[in-house]
Design an enzyme around this catalytic site. Sequence first.
Site, PDB file in Angstrom:
ATOM      1  N   HIS A   1      52.570  14.804 -70.534  1.00  0.00           N
ATOM      2  CA  HIS A   1      51.427  15.386 -71.224  1.00  0.00           C
ATOM      3  C   HIS A   1      50.126  15.060 -70.477  1.00  0.00           C
ATOM      4  O   HIS A   1      49.934  13.945 -70.012  1.00  0.00           O
ATOM      5  CB  HIS A   1      51.358  14.797 -72.636  1.00  0.00           C
ATOM      6  CG  HIS A   1      50.470  15.514 -73.570  1.00  0.00           C
ATOM      7  ND1 HIS A   1      50.888  16.595 -74.323  1.00  0.00           N
ATOM      8  CD2 HIS A   1      49.169  15.321 -73.902  1.00  0.00           C
ATOM      9  CE1 HIS A   1      49.899  17.017 -75.077  1.00  0.00           C
ATOM     10  NE2 HIS A   1      48.838  16.272 -74.837  1.00  0.00           N
TER      11      HIS A   1
ATOM     12  N   ASP B   1      57.136  15.520 -71.466  1.00  0.00           N
ATOM     13  CA  ASP B   1      56.062  15.298 -72.438  1.00  0.00           C
ATOM     14  C   ASP B   1      56.544  14.397 -73.575  1.00  0.00           C
ATOM     15  O   ASP B   1      57.481  14.739 -74.302  1.00  0.00           O
ATOM     16  CB  ASP B   1      55.587  16.635 -73.007  1.00  0.00           C
ATOM     17  CG  ASP B   1      54.226  16.559 -73.670  1.00  0.00           C
ATOM     18  OD1 ASP B   1      53.999  15.616 -74.440  1.00  0.00           O
ATOM     19  OD2 ASP B   1      53.398  17.450 -73.414  1.00  0.00           O
TER      20      ASP B   1
END
Length: 234
Positions: free
Chosen positions: A203, A172
């Site tokens: 993400h 992420d």
Amino acid sequence: MAEMIEIETLTHDGHFPAYCAAPAGAAKAAIVVVQEIFGVNPGIRAKCDTLAAQGYLAIAPDLFWRTQAGVQLDPDVPEQFQQGFGLMQKTNLDLAIRDVEAAIRAARGRLGDAHAKVGVVGYCFGGRVAYLAATRTDADAAVGYYGGGIDHFLGESYAIGKPLLLHFAEQDHFIDAETRTRIHAALDGNRHVEIVEHPGVDHGFATEHGKRRDDAAAERADARTAAFFAEHLG
């Protein structure tokens, strides 16, 4: 069956829209679905439809209604992605949590039982809201997907007394490894909390549509979420 409904604020001074998907038969429980920064768009509505097919009453409140009601953005369009960030920055987070609480109450009202079980699941911005729903509302269980900003509210973790599942992406670029380490340090000792890190994905991997989705990781995460809700809301 799916429809747009209106939910009254907790202070009874306004109403806000929400997408509501109901199962074909009697609902076994309800789940409030909390949007990303892109509004109650087709992907969030699809999440609700899937939950309804699993037997839940699913309600996705429009948390941007005070700034721009009805917004539906496509994260794959750069200008709309930035618009979503702008809307999030203008949103009063405390009021958003109260709107989620109002949605929880509305769900119980629709189920006809003031003590009916209601869960919360949120994505991105909604993942942070789901975490805060676990600390500030009477939701029976909560799930957050890649909730940015959770680390700023770890001081509230003492209030988590019901099951909470958090999904994070190992790659992420918004929630780095150091941030996730702080979250683990604060929450791993809480018997109500489970944290899952998904390797090799970024993400937004569990979005329903678009370039960010990773099918394999999304299916694994969603299966875990389904089992979590079946255990704690069933």
